[in-house]
Write a protein that holds these residues in place. Structure first.
Motif, short mmCIF file in Angstrom:
data_model
loop_
_atom_site.label_atom_id
_atom_site.label_comp_id
_atom_site.label_asym_id
_atom_site.label_seq_id
_atom_site.Cartn_x
_atom_site.Cartn_y
_atom_site.Cartn_z
N ASN A 71 1.02 -1.12 0.08
CA ASN A 71 0.02 -0.06 0.05
C ASN A 71 0.91 1.15 -0.17
OD1 ASN A 71 -2.48 -1.16 -0.04
ND2 ASN A 71 -2.68 -1.24 2.35
N GLN A 85 0.88 5.13 -0.27
CA GLN A 85 0.08 6.05 -0.12
C GLN A 85 0.88 7.39 -0.64
OE1 GLN A 85 -1.90 7.21 3.25
NE2 GLN A 85 -3.46 5.60 2.86
N ASN A 86 0.19 7.87 -1.76
CA ASN A 86 0.79 8.96 -2.58
C ASN A 86 0.04 10.35 -2.34
OD1 ASN A 86 1.98 10.78 -4.01
ND2 ASN A 86 2.20 9.40 -6.06
N ASP A 87 0.12 11.35 -1.59
CA ASP A 87 -0.79 12.40 -1.49
C ASP A 87 -0.81 13.21 -2.78
OD1 ASP A 87 -1.20 11.38 0.92
OD2 ASP A 87 0.31 12.90 2.04
N ALA A 88 -0.19 13.18 -3.76
CA ALA A 88 -0.18 13.75 -5.04
C ALA A 88 -1.37 13.33 -5.72
CB ALA A 88 1.10 13.68 -5.74
N PRO A 89 -1.95 14.41 -6.20
CA PRO A 89 -3.17 13.98 -7.30
C PRO A 89 -2.93 13.49 -8.29
CG PRO A 89 -2.90 16.51 -6.84
CD PRO A 89 -2.10 15.83 -6.05
#
Length: 86
Positions: free
Chosen positions: A5, A7-11
């Motif tokens: 998993n 998690q990438n906060d970039a849209p």
């Protein structure tokens, strides 16, 4: 298989087509919301009109029932009072 998993906060960038589709959907939804609001107003107004008409009809029925048949409106018999062209 190794599932991680991340998690990438970039849209995630949208393509021009996808962005236009989102805009079109938002415009359609805004139009539908406005239509629902207008229809709700019409329904509320019609409900008030129907209630008023029902009260008026009840008053008319009471007036007809309270009138003497010799002085007021004679009762109407659908079978006996058919127009001559039947």
């Amino acid at each position: 298989m190794n599932h991680t998993n991340v998690q990438n906060d970039a849209p995630i960038p949208l393509t021009e087509w996808q962005a236009q589709q989102v805009i079109d959907l938002q415009m359609s939804m805004a139009h539908l919301e406005l239509t629902v609001e207008r229809l709700d107003e019409v329904i509320a107004r019609q409900d008030k009109d129907i209630q008023t008409l029902q009260r008026q009809l009840q008053l008319i029925y009471k007036q007809v029932e309270s009138q003497d048949t010799e002085e007021g409106i004679a009762p109407f018999d659908v079978i006996a009072d058919r127009p001559p062209h039947y």
